[in-house]
Design a protein around this motif. Structure first.
Motif, mmCIF file in Angstrom:
data_model
loop_
_atom_site.group_PDB
_atom_site.id
_atom_site.type_symbol
_atom_site.label_atom_id
_atom_site.label_comp_id
_atom_site.label_asym_id
_atom_site.label_seq_id
_atom_site.Cartn_x
_atom_site.Cartn_y
_atom_site.Cartn_z
ATOM 1 N N UNK A 123 0.838 -1.201 0.000
ATOM 2 C CA UNK A 123 0.000 0.000 0.000
ATOM 3 C C UNK A 123 0.870 1.247 0.000
ATOM 4 N N UNK A 124 0.552 2.173 -0.891
ATOM 5 C CA UNK A 124 1.250 3.455 -0.961
ATOM 6 C C UNK A 124 0.247 4.567 -0.701
ATOM 7 N N UNK A 125 0.520 5.376 0.323
ATOM 8 C CA UNK A 125 -0.381 6.475 0.649
ATOM 9 C C UNK A 125 0.148 7.777 0.051
ATOM 10 N N UNK A 126 -0.767 8.547 -0.543
ATOM 11 C CA UNK A 126 -0.398 9.771 -1.268
ATOM 12 C C UNK A 126 -0.217 10.945 -0.317
ATOM 13 N N UNK A 127 0.663 10.775 0.646
ATOM 14 C CA UNK A 127 0.890 11.840 1.625
ATOM 15 C C UNK A 127 1.682 12.989 1.034
ATOM 16 N N UNK A 128 2.160 12.849 -0.205
ATOM 17 C CA UNK A 128 2.860 13.962 -0.844
ATOM 18 C C UNK A 128 1.903 15.069 -1.261
ATOM 19 N N UNK A 129 0.595 14.795 -1.302
ATOM 20 C CA UNK A 129 -0.350 15.880 -1.569
ATOM 21 C C UNK A 129 -1.578 15.851 -0.659
ATOM 22 N N UNK A 130 -1.780 14.781 0.087
ATOM 23 C CA UNK A 130 -2.960 14.688 0.958
ATOM 24 C C UNK A 130 -2.585 14.020 2.277
ATOM 25 N N UNK A 131 -1.775 14.697 3.099
ATOM 26 C CA UNK A 131 -1.257 14.034 4.306
ATOM 27 C C UNK A 131 -2.261 13.892 5.440
ATOM 28 N N UNK A 132 -3.420 14.513 5.344
ATOM 29 C CA UNK A 132 -4.321 14.617 6.490
ATOM 30 C C UNK A 132 -4.725 13.263 7.055
ATOM 31 N N UNK A 133 -5.014 12.296 6.206
ATOM 32 C CA UNK A 133 -5.505 10.997 6.665
ATOM 33 C C UNK A 133 -4.406 9.938 6.744
ATOM 34 N N UNK A 134 -3.166 10.351 6.664
ATOM 35 C CA UNK A 134 -2.067 9.391 6.572
ATOM 36 C C UNK A 134 -2.055 8.396 7.728
ATOM 37 N N UNK A 135 -2.078 8.873 8.951
ATOM 38 C CA UNK A 135 -1.963 7.971 10.103
ATOM 39 C C UNK A 135 -3.154 7.020 10.183
ATOM 40 N N UNK A 136 -4.346 7.535 9.899
ATOM 41 C CA UNK A 136 -5.530 6.684 9.956
ATOM 42 C C UNK A 136 -5.505 5.643 8.838
ATOM 43 N N UNK A 137 -5.040 6.039 7.636
ATOM 44 C CA UNK A 137 -4.969 5.093 6.521
ATOM 45 C C UNK A 137 -3.975 3.970 6.823
ATOM 46 N N UNK A 138 -2.840 4.304 7.401
ATOM 47 C CA UNK A 138 -1.866 3.271 7.770
ATOM 48 C C UNK A 138 -2.476 2.315 8.780
#
Length: 331
Positions: free
Chosen positions: A188-203
């Motif tokens: 899984x790759x999270x697009x935290x380079x432009x949408x970091x807000x949900x990063x921790x919850x997505x992980x």
């Protein structure tokens, strides 16, 4: 605790077009950057599908990957990603099956469920296809079938494609793909380079839903990170203004061609625009070597990510090359 020396580092490129350049220069720069990343020891080099954007030249993603693969020898190449609702799964299976056949062991297929374009462009891409983000799980299953071993009496095959088992990643900026990637046992790759807000919850969602599969026995998380590195913090802050101007233009619906850096952004944006650009770059690594090292190690402490994929949006290509040199020298 993981540090920058413990993880894989990779490159995400959008083949940016400069205000005084054109798509040919952008694509040639993309190859030169891939060759540079290969020499520096980066793990993979991905390009992203975007459409109807005058500042991005990576729209024909699979074609560009073939160009990059022909000009490199060892670095993994792939899509970060292909927007699957825009395409019939069979077409993607054939395209990436062809790439994997020509360049075995070097091709990745990252998949997103957004259109990567506005509604008018999405219609122009799809025409009579119903292509919808709601179809993504079924399209993913169909695509995996085409890339898997041939089944008895299989009526539709991808050739090349069948049996290539091209590694599939799910990409996302929300929680949907995180849950699906976990359930399917995919990286899984999270697009935290432009949408970091949900990063921790997505992980958290990804790891909590993870089920071992034929391709992964435990979760694998990659995070997108904006990289604006230079020899000093002051130089990096100056060079970063090109990236800030581009996102400001995106917010305003203006041209996305790269603009030269400026000494100050004051007077170029309104307070609410400055806040929006700041949120977009919430995870950006801006600074000299030790500042970058500190930011990366802090991110790894917070997320325990397995890999970071960096995108560097600098106006002068030599500065972009050097940005990745600064990063590589931290290892």
């Amino acid at each position: 605790m993981k540090t920058v020396s413990d993880i894989k580092i990779s490159v995400l490129d959008l083949a940016p077009i400069r205000a005084d350049g054109g798509p040919q220069q952008a694509l040639r720069n993309s190859l030169a950057l891939a060759q540079h990343a290969e020499k520096l020891g980066f793990t993979r080099f991905w390009v992203a599908e975007h459409h109807n954007m005058d500042g991005i030249a990576s729209s024909a993603t699979s074609v560009l990957i073939g160009y990059l693969a022909a000009g490199t020898s060892s670095i993994r190449l792939g899509a970060g990603g292909v927007m699957l609702p825009n395409h019939a799964p069979l077409v993607i299976a054939e395209q990436f099956g062809t790439l994997a056949t020509l360049y075995p062991g070097r091709i990745d297929l990252g998949l997103g469920r957004a259109p990567g374009a506005d509604q008018y462009t999405a219609h122009a891409l799809r025409r009579e296809r119903s292509g919808s983000a709601d179809d993504f799980p079924e399209d993913l299953t169909e695509l995996q079938t085409y890339l898997g071993p041939l089944q008895r009496n299989q009526r539709v095959i991808a050739m090349p494609g069948a049996g290539t088992a091209v590694p599939i990643w799910l990409l996302g900026s929300s929680l949907f793909s995180a849950q699906l990637a976990g359930q399917r046992g995919l990286p899984y790759a999270f697009a935290s380079h432009f949408a970091p807000r949900l990063m921790h919850e997505a992980i958290r969602v990804y790891r909590n839903n993870f089920k071992p599969s034929a391709v992964l026995d435990k979760p694998y998380v990659m995070l997108g990170v904006p990289l604006l590195a230079a020899d000093t913090d002051e130089q990096a802050q100056y060079l970063a203004t090109s990236a800030y101007q581009r996102i400001l233009a995106l917010l305003r619906g203006q041209s996305l061609v790269q603009k030269p850096p400026v000494q100050s952004m004051e007077g170029l944006w309104l307070p609410h625009e400055r806040q929006a650009v700041g949120e977009f770059f919430g995870l950006a690594m801006v600074g000299g070597p030790e500042t970058i090292r500190s930011h990366i190690n802090q991110l790894l402490e917070q997320t325990d990510a397995d890999e970071l994929i960096f995108t560097s949006d600098m106006y002068d290509f030599v500065d972009r090359l050097h940005s990745y040199e600064v990063l590589a020298n931290l290892r």
